[in-house]
Scaffold this motif. Sequence first.
Motif, short mmCIF file in Angstrom:
data_model
loop_
_atom_site.label_atom_id
_atom_site.label_comp_id
_atom_site.label_asym_id
_atom_site.label_seq_id
_atom_site.Cartn_x
_atom_site.Cartn_y
_atom_site.Cartn_z
N LEU A 89 10.79 -2.19 -7.78
CA LEU A 89 10.54 -1.29 -8.91
C LEU A 89 11.32 0.00 -8.72
N PRO A 90 12.31 0.24 -9.59
CA PRO A 90 13.05 1.50 -9.48
C PRO A 90 12.23 2.65 -10.04
N LEU A 97 11.01 1.13 -5.11
CA LEU A 97 9.79 0.75 -4.39
C LEU A 97 9.75 -0.76 -4.26
N ASN A 98 9.36 -1.22 -3.10
CA ASN A 98 9.26 -2.65 -2.84
C ASN A 98 7.80 -3.08 -2.84
N PHE A 99 7.53 -4.17 -3.51
CA PHE A 99 6.21 -4.78 -3.55
C PHE A 99 6.39 -6.26 -3.28
N LEU A 113 0.82 -1.21 0.00
CA LEU A 113 0.00 0.00 0.00
C LEU A 113 0.86 1.26 0.00
N TYR A 114 1.93 1.27 0.80
CA TYR A 114 2.83 2.42 0.83
C TYR A 114 3.49 2.61 -0.53
N SER A 115 4.00 1.54 -1.11
CA SER A 115 4.67 1.63 -2.41
C SER A 115 3.69 2.05 -3.50
N ASN A 123 1.68 6.09 -7.27
CA ASN A 123 0.60 6.96 -7.75
C ASN A 123 1.00 8.43 -7.68
N SER A 124 1.67 8.82 -6.63
CA SER A 124 2.14 10.20 -6.50
C SER A 124 3.12 10.55 -7.61
N PHE A 125 4.02 9.62 -7.92
CA PHE A 125 4.99 9.84 -8.98
C PHE A 125 4.28 9.96 -10.33
#
Length: 107
Positions: free
Chosen positions: A73-74, A50-52, A19-21, A26-28
């Motif tokens: 995900l970079p 980002l880690n998922f 959820l954080y990632s 989404n912000s990016f």
Amino acid sequence: NYGLILLASWGNSGVRINLYSLAELNSFVDKLEVDDVLPLAAGPEVGRELNFFRERRTLGGKTLPGKVTPLHLPLPSLPVSASEPEREYAAARLVRDAELALEASAS
């Protein structure tokens, strides 16, 4: 469906991380979709990872209940007041990197 974990049955830590990632992603993406030059107040986007977590699958494609695979995900960097071509380039890199991350985590 890429099988990202968003269900509580997969553990609170994995769900929280996803959820954080996802919120960061989404912000990016919102910054990439701006119709004009990004304002200075938006500041630069520093490249980060980002880690998922996603469902682990067998070679036949069946999901393995309770088993997860990490996915990294970079996010590319985005300069202050990024122009439209800079944002398009960052978007293309993001899509390519997402495809590579998904392929790598599938094997």
